[in-house]
Design a protein around this motif. Structure first.
Motif, mmCIF file in Angstrom:
data_model
loop_
_atom_site.group_PDB
_atom_site.id
_atom_site.type_symbol
_atom_site.label_atom_id
_atom_site.label_comp_id
_atom_site.label_asym_id
_atom_site.label_seq_id
_atom_site.Cartn_x
_atom_site.Cartn_y
_atom_site.Cartn_z
ATOM 1 N N ILE A 351 -9.001 -2.544 -2.928
ATOM 2 C CA ILE A 351 -7.962 -1.551 -3.014
ATOM 3 C C ILE A 351 -6.668 -2.215 -3.503
ATOM 4 O O ILE A 351 -5.699 -1.604 -3.721
ATOM 5 N N ASN A 352 -6.881 -3.550 -3.406
ATOM 6 C CA ASN A 352 -5.640 -4.373 -4.156
ATOM 7 C C ASN A 352 -5.755 -4.727 -5.650
ATOM 8 O O ASN A 352 -5.092 -5.552 -6.238
ATOM 9 N N GLU A 353 -6.947 -4.115 -6.121
ATOM 10 C CA GLU A 353 -7.255 -4.285 -7.472
ATOM 11 C C GLU A 353 -6.180 -3.431 -8.411
ATOM 12 O O GLU A 353 -6.377 -2.303 -8.221
ATOM 13 N N PRO A 354 -5.780 -3.928 -9.584
ATOM 14 C CA PRO A 354 -4.985 -2.944 -10.239
ATOM 15 C C PRO A 354 -5.798 -1.951 -11.218
ATOM 16 O O PRO A 354 -5.605 -0.947 -11.438
ATOM 17 N N LEU A 355 -7.153 -2.634 -11.416
ATOM 18 C CA LEU A 355 -8.119 -1.517 -11.683
ATOM 19 C C LEU A 355 -8.207 -0.200 -11.228
ATOM 20 O O LEU A 355 -8.413 0.858 -11.975
ATOM 21 N N PHE A 356 -7.906 -0.110 -9.870
ATOM 22 C CA PHE A 356 -7.824 0.886 -9.145
ATOM 23 C C PHE A 356 -6.468 1.595 -8.778
ATOM 24 O O PHE A 356 -6.078 2.718 -9.035
ATOM 25 N N TYR A 357 -5.743 0.828 -8.472
ATOM 26 C CA TYR A 357 -4.353 1.452 -7.946
ATOM 27 C C TYR A 357 -3.446 1.745 -9.141
ATOM 28 O O TYR A 357 -2.514 2.427 -9.034
ATOM 29 N N THR A 404 1.303 4.512 -0.280
ATOM 30 C CA THR A 404 1.910 5.720 0.272
ATOM 31 C C THR A 404 2.627 6.560 -0.673
ATOM 32 O O THR A 404 2.637 7.691 -0.370
ATOM 33 N N SER A 405 2.769 6.130 -1.903
ATOM 34 C CA SER A 405 3.698 6.817 -2.806
ATOM 35 C C SER A 405 2.801 7.470 -3.899
ATOM 36 O O SER A 405 3.129 8.278 -4.653
ATOM 37 N N CYS A 406 1.246 7.394 -3.544
ATOM 38 C CA CYS A 406 0.218 8.094 -4.439
ATOM 39 C C CYS A 406 0.381 9.646 -4.278
ATOM 40 O O CYS A 406 0.822 10.086 -3.148
ATOM 41 N N LYS A 407 0.351 10.454 -5.713
ATOM 42 C CA LYS A 407 0.439 11.822 -5.479
ATOM 43 C C LYS A 407 -0.851 12.378 -5.161
ATOM 44 O O LYS A 407 -0.871 13.800 -4.719
ATOM 45 N N HIS A 408 -2.028 11.785 -4.694
ATOM 46 C CA HIS A 408 -3.240 12.278 -4.462
ATOM 47 C C HIS A 408 -3.129 12.532 -2.788
ATOM 48 O O HIS A 408 -2.698 11.533 -2.043
ATOM 49 N N LYS A 409 -2.995 13.696 -2.362
ATOM 50 C CA LYS A 409 -2.690 13.786 -1.030
ATOM 51 C C LYS A 409 -3.435 13.201 0.167
ATOM 52 O O LYS A 409 -3.000 12.554 0.993
ATOM 53 N N SER A 410 -4.900 13.397 -0.028
ATOM 54 C CA SER A 410 -5.706 12.865 1.005
ATOM 55 C C SER A 410 -5.627 11.289 1.005
ATOM 56 O O SER A 410 -5.418 10.659 2.004
ATOM 57 N N LEU A 411 -5.315 10.683 -0.083
ATOM 58 C CA LEU A 411 -5.339 9.303 -0.273
ATOM 59 C C LEU A 411 -3.957 8.906 0.346
ATOM 60 O O LEU A 411 -3.765 7.734 1.146
ATOM 61 N N ALA A 412 -2.940 9.745 0.088
ATOM 62 C CA ALA A 412 -1.592 9.047 0.722
ATOM 63 C C ALA A 412 -1.622 9.156 2.159
ATOM 64 O O ALA A 412 -1.054 8.562 2.919
ATOM 65 N N LEU A 413 -2.389 10.155 2.806
ATOM 66 C CA LEU A 413 -2.462 10.330 4.313
ATOM 67 C C LEU A 413 -3.157 9.181 4.691
ATOM 68 O O LEU A 413 -2.782 8.861 5.881
ATOM 69 N N HIS A 414 -4.134 8.970 4.140
ATOM 70 C CA HIS A 414 -5.028 7.506 4.741
ATOM 71 C C HIS A 414 -4.059 6.324 4.725
ATOM 72 O O HIS A 414 -3.889 5.466 5.627
ATOM 73 N N ALA A 415 -3.166 6.094 3.606
ATOM 74 C CA ALA A 415 -2.392 5.101 3.390
ATOM 75 C C ALA A 415 -1.524 5.045 4.374
ATOM 76 O O ALA A 415 -1.062 4.107 5.123
ATOM 77 N N ASN A 416 -0.753 6.100 4.716
ATOM 78 C CA ASN A 416 0.056 6.118 5.747
ATOM 79 C C ASN A 416 -0.276 6.143 7.043
ATOM 80 O O ASN A 416 0.241 5.168 7.968
ATOM 81 N N ASN A 417 -1.442 6.314 7.170
ATOM 82 C CA ASN A 417 -2.233 6.165 8.728
ATOM 83 C C ASN A 417 -2.361 4.696 8.770
ATOM 84 O O ASN A 417 -2.037 4.109 10.023
ATOM 85 N N LEU A 418 -2.908 4.052 7.718
ATOM 86 C CA LEU A 418 -3.427 2.708 7.871
ATOM 87 C C LEU A 418 -1.994 1.604 7.963
ATOM 88 O O LEU A 418 -2.028 0.865 8.701
#
Length: 1139
Positions: A351-357, A404-418
């Motif tokens: 998840i820390n790979e630029p290929l993904f984020y 946390t700044s991602c526009k995908h809602k579910s992904l941003a929720l998970h990031a904030n939770n973590l």
């Protein structure tokens, strides 16, 4: 269908599989091949087939389709056996036509005899495909046509109950299960000839996967309907084929092969769709077998992550979903993963790979979906304390903060939770504006609640995120500043179920802060509402949160106020009793006069007797270790209160009662403990009640911060993560003994304690007391006369009290005229006498009562209070006059002077009066050092341990006074003069070891502030740290002592704290080194840099005044500097004395 099914064994004039003819074309070819002219039955079949071909499937009505199927059934019932082979192409053609009709039309014939009759021939085809090397093209046509029809049937309806029942028949499912088992164990399906049939079979597994997903959504009882397929699917996922295909799939491929699709996508999809009763057992078996293999797979493919294409990303996505399946319901999944933390490292790396984020999108995409899966996996894993601690140590918070700044809602929720659970206090301090993070989460929460959706999962996740964030003091303060409490109170009126329980727990956490408590307490409407809810709700979690909130806001302040009032009344009552005494005074003219005065009566030191020795405050996530500690303490004879059952009901009142009635409270610290609102309530109340707190570290690497760090302050903590269990337990006992300053309970009481408590509050045995054995045979009449005739020896004068025998103790008591105490101490040795003295000092009144009662019951006489007081004074004076002196063990005179000798004589200290006529003779050591200096060898540092004490003797004021006051006319020196003026200088001049000049000079120099500043300016700290890696023995100890002294400079301490390797080194030495001199210096250094706690700190904390005895020698002692600096920082009343 049995009558319609014809088995083709050898059809050689049909196009081979490599021709890839479509089903329609292949059917026409078969019809032409098997329609010989002249047969009336064949003519009728041909006419039927022409009729079928003449129909447009999309235009057929329900009645037309039903009429057609009736005709097909009727005609085939008339066909003779010799024409059955010719009928197969017509059957295939009919199936194809059925599959092409409109969905509504198709649903009308689901129960038609033609559809039902497809089961038997298809089962036969599955068996022949599995058992034969291959099947004919004609059979393949039917196989593919039936699978396509099944796919169309399932796709056409949302209700699986209207589907043909034979699709879920055990006979049919068993045939599919047999094929899955064969695929898992055989390589023949990798061959080209099976490729297209495997593709259709994979599609069939996809049909059943879709059915299971529907059953999950509808929450019905069909979840185990396909359980017969689960075992074979697991067999495929655990087979050697799976790992082989995964690791050998080309990273740059843009499309999967059929076999790859089956193993890496379809089988995982089926498992992930299953949520039946056997899921927990299945996942346990799967993860036990496969977790190490998954890590091996990731080890091979992650280095090539930049080459990953869609197939590889999909395969890894499904791999993570397999591991995560059921983890939100079954904690054992996270427990399994905690034993394979490399997997967590791999996910964090991905998840820390630029290929993904760098390629995240608002809508679903292959890379966005992968990131969402990875984050959801981590969200379900952080419930396991070891994984959360590992992620914190990996400094993963910045990774989640970015997402946390991602526009995908579910992904941003998970990031904030973590982020909420992995962020550290230092991370928050490093953020330019932590309030923005909180503001953003509050805004999203408001929007989600206002939507009033039936799906509460997003609301629950947002509240869990907020619950984690406010555990950090700075975030909590930001929430109060942003005036978010009114919104939370309003939301508590709206939300229900788990969301309501979460928001109540958040408010409970906020109530620990005075500002938060005031804001909540001011809303009387809210308080009335939660009072009503607590009486009507059946939700235990809501009840627990409301009880905690009410207790913190209302009951706790009242209880603390009553407690303070009671203590004040007891204190006033104790000081109100006055007595009248007659005293003799001397007047100014020298005459004496008797006067009567009234003054407060002397009070015995009355100590409270507690119902429990220890209350254990812990989080149930750490129960494995805590139960072991509990068992150990029971065996040691302690009376313990512990909540073994994670009790509900009136938990807060039970907790408060336990704290009130326990002398010690063990705070079992971990991330889970700090995150638990209930644990915070326990710790806060114990702190408010001024109980003796003993902090324990329950998880390796944990360091308390925030509210928990503030609470433990300078207290000594016991690190069960850094030491083995037995060592840590002994340290725990030592700390309890140090705080209580009295003997620990006898292990004999352990036998009376229940081995397995049933209730949270145990019924414990009575408090153990020190029992004194008596020999009544010496005085059968109960008289003290026998002790008055004793003829004492005076051997005890030459020994330290700790070495006194029973006879020495009685001689001491007799010579001091403590006859009344002699029968009570008849079986005491010196150590027992010291223990009794300590009891007298710490529990004066209780001990006096015990001794007096014992004397009354046995000898019918009272213990005079004056005798008791004089006894305490005499023992105290005797201990004070027994100064330490070195004792030779073995004799220094017997030390052989051979150069090759490595073992140095063991010098021990004994506390005995200086009654010898000669001081300890250094002549032999000095001579040995002179011989060592003649030739270079390692014995130059043989007696380096004596160097520092002797150097201190030479620079002391005693040495100077002895030199200046020596009589010029004396012909011989006194013992003390020999020691200071001859022996010590001779030793120093004979020493030529490694640390004589450099280390010795620096040790003295660094006591000057200007020298410390110069060391910092010249950047010499790295040099000293490097010395700790190269030096050994005494030079190493001196280096550590220098660093300790330097650490009193805040700037230098900051430099030392940034060197993690150095901190690890000193903590390791503190744990493992058995050399007491080295251990003392290291402990002091660890205290200053890491722990900030010690017995000294505890003494300073509990003292109103601190007397600073100032002298040159005091300034040179680093420990004295530690005491004075700590007292200054704690703002104690300092009284400097010039000595």
């Amino acid at each position: 269908m049995d009558k319609f099914y014809f088995k083709y064994r050898n059809v050689k004039d049909v196009s081979p599989w490599s021709g890839l003819l479509n089903v329609q074309k292949l059917t026409e070819t078969l019809q032409q091949t098997h329609n010989p002219p002249g047969s009336s039955q064949l003519v009728r079949l041909t006419n039927l087939n022409n009729s079928i071909n003449g129909k447009d499937p999309k235009a057929m009505s329900k009645s037309e389709l039903k009429k057609l199927l009736n005709s097909v059934v009727h005609e085939f019932n008339q066909v003779d056996d010799k024409y059955k082979e010719e009928s197969l192409p017509i059957i295939a053609n009919c199936i194809i036509k059925i599959g092409g009709v409109q969905e509504a039309t198709l649903l009308s014939v689901l129960q038609h005899p033609f559809v039902s009759s497809l089961q038997a021939p298809f089962i036969d085809l599955l068996h022949r495909w599995r058992n034969s090397s291959s099947i004919s093209d004609g059979e393949a046509v039917v196989f593919r046509a039936v699978v396509k029809l099944i796919e169309k049937l399932v796709k056409s309806t949302g209700d699986t109950k209207v589907l043909p029942s034979w699709l879920f028949d055990s006979t049919f499912l068993s045939a599919i299960a047999d094929c899955l088992t064969d695929i898992a164990t055989s390589r023949k399906y990798f061959d080209e000839q099976h490729r297209l049939l495997l593709k259709r079979f994979t599609g069939l597994i996809g049909v059943y996967t879709d059915c299971q997903l529907r059953w999950n959504d509808n929450n019905n009882n069909d979840k185990d309907k396909l359980v017969i397929l689960l075992g074979p699917i697991i067999q495929c996922l655990t087979s050697s084929h799976y790992a082989h295909i995964f690791t050998n799939t080309a990273q740059k491929k843009t499309k999967m092969t059929i076999i790859e699709n089956f193993y890496l996508l379809r089988c995982p999809s089926f498992l992930i769709s299953y949520n039946g009763s056997r899921l927990e057992e299945t996942m346990k078996d799967l993860l036990t077998a496969m977790l190490p293999k998954y890590i091996t797979i990731l080890n091979k493919i992650i280095p090539l992550v930049n080459d990953w294409k869609r197939p590889t990303i999909q395969a890894v996505n499904y791999l993570l979903q397999i591991i995560d399946h059921g983890a939100d319901r079954f904690p054992k999944t996270a427990k399994f993963v905690s034993g394979n933390l490399k997997l967590i490292d791999h996910v964090l790396a991905l998840i820390n790979e630029p290929l993904f984020y760098d390629n995240l999108q608002k809508k679903s995409s292959i890379k966005t979906n992968f990131m969402n899966t990875a984050l959801e996996f981590l969200v379900n894993m952080i419930s396991e304390p070891e994984i959360l601690a590992h992620m914190k140590q990996a400094s993963s918070a910045p990774i989640f903060l970015r997402l946390t700044s991602c526009k995908h809602k579910s992904l941003a929720l998970h990031a904030n939770n973590l982020l909420a659970y992995t962020i550290r206090e230092e991370d928050i301090k490093a953020m330019p504006n932590s309030g923005l993070l909180l503001k953003k989460n509050i805004k999203i929460l408001k929007t989600t609640i206002n939507k009033k959706s039936d799906d509460h999962s997003n609301t629950e996740q947002l509240l869990e995120t907020l619950r984690g964030l406010i555990k950090h003091d700075q975030i909590r303060d930001d929430l109060i500043k942003q005036n978010a409490i009114p919104f939370l109170l309003k939301s508590a009126d709206i939300l229900t179920g788990k969301s309501n329980a979460l928001i109540l727990e958040i408010l409970w956490s906020l109530s620990f802060c005075d500002e938060g408590a005031a804001a909540i307490r001011s809303n009387s409407k809210f308080l009335k509402r939660i009072e009503t809810i607590s009486k009507t709700t059946d939700d235990e979690q809501i009840k627990k949160s409301i009880e905690g909130l009410t207790w913190t806001l209302v009951e706790k302040p009242a209880m603390l106020e009553r407690r303070a009032k009671k203590e004040s009344e007891e204190k006033n009552e104790a000081t109100s009793e006055m007595i009248t005494v007659t005293e003799e005074i001397v007047k100014s003219d020298g005459t004496k006069e008797q006067v009567t005065v009234t003054k407060p009566a002397p009070q015995a030191n009355r100590e409270r007797i507690f119902q429990y020795d220890i209350m254990i405050s812990y989080c149930h996530a750490d129960k494995e270790l805590i139960y072991k500690i509990h068992k150990f303490l029971l065996a040691e004879g302690f009376r313990i209160w512990i909540d073994l059952n994670n009790m509900f009901g009136p938990a807060m009142s039970a907790m408060a009662d336990a704290v009130e009635n326990s002398e010690f409270v063990l705070l079992c610290m971990s991330d889970s403990y700090k995150q638990s609102t209930y644990c915070q309530a326990e710790a806060e109340y114990a702190f408010g009640c001024k109980r003796r707190l003993v902090p324990l570290i329950a998880r390796p690497g944990y360091r308390a911060n925030g509210w928990l760090g503030f609470m433990i302050g300078s207290r000594i903590y016991i690190d069960f993560g850094a030491f083995d269990f037995e060592t840590a337990c002994q340290k725990l006992l030592s700390e309890i003994a140090r705080q209580s300053q009295r003997p620990l309970p006898s292990k004999a009481t352990a036998a009376a304690q229940p081995k397995k408590p049933i209730e949270a509050v145990r019924v414990e045995p009575e408090m153990p007391v020190v029992c004194v054995e008596k020999k009544h045979e010496h005085n059968e009449k109960g008289s003290l006369a026998a002790y008055k005739d004793r003829k004492p020896a005076f051997d005890f004068i030459k020994k330290s009290m700790s070495q006194w025998t029973e006879s020495d103790v009685l001689d001491f008591l007799f010579t001091q005229k403590f006859i009344e105490l002699m029968p009570l101490c008849e079986m005491f040795n010196g150590r027992s006498l010291i223990t009794l003295y300590r009891m007298c000092k710490t529990q004066s009144g209780q001990t006096f009562t015990f001794l007096d009662d014992d004397l009354k019951s046995t000898y019918k006489t009272k213990l005079p209070f004056g005798i008791y007081v004089r006894f305490v004074s005499a023992v105290e004076q005797t201990l004070a006059t027994q100064t330490p002196r070195p004792v030779k063990k073995p004799s220094i005179k017997n030390v052989p002077p051979a150069p090759h000798e490595e073992a140095s004589p063991q010098i021990v200290y004994d506390y005995a009066p200086l009654i010898s006529s000669e001081p300890f003779d250094l002549k032999y050591i000095t001579d040995y050092q002179h011989r060592s200096n003649d030739t270079y060898h390692s014995d130059n540092d043989k007696f380096v341990l004596l160097l520092n004490p002797i150097a201190k003797c030479l620079v002391s004021s005693y040495c100077i006074n002895t030199f200046s006051n020596i009589s010029q006319d004396k012909k011989s020196m006194a013992t003390i003069e020999k020691l200071y003026l001859l022996k010590c200088p001779s030793f120093i001049t004979s020493y030529n070891g490694s640390c004589l000049e450099e280390i010795g000079k620096l040790t003295c120099l660094i006591q000057h502030d200007q020298i410390k500043d110069e060391i910092l300016k010249q950047d010499k700290i790295p040099f000293l740290l490097e010395c700790t890696k190269k030096l050994t023995k005494r030079p190493l100890m001196c280096t550590f002592e220098i660093l300790w002294s330097l650490a009193f400079s805040d700037d230098i301490a900051s430099v030392l704290r940034t060197n993690s390797n150095f901190l690890d080194k000193i903590q390791s030495i503190a744990k493992d080194n058995k050399d007491e001199s080295v251990k003392k210096v290291i402990d002091e250094l660890v205290w200053k840099l890491v722990e900030a706690m010690s017995a000294m700190a505890d003494t300073v904390e509990n003292s109103k005044f601190v007397l600073l005895s100032m002298s040159d020698s005091c300034k040179q002692i680093t420990y004295c500097q530690a005491e004075s600096e700590y007292a200054f920082k704690r703002k104690r009343h300092l009284v400097p004395l010039t000595v």
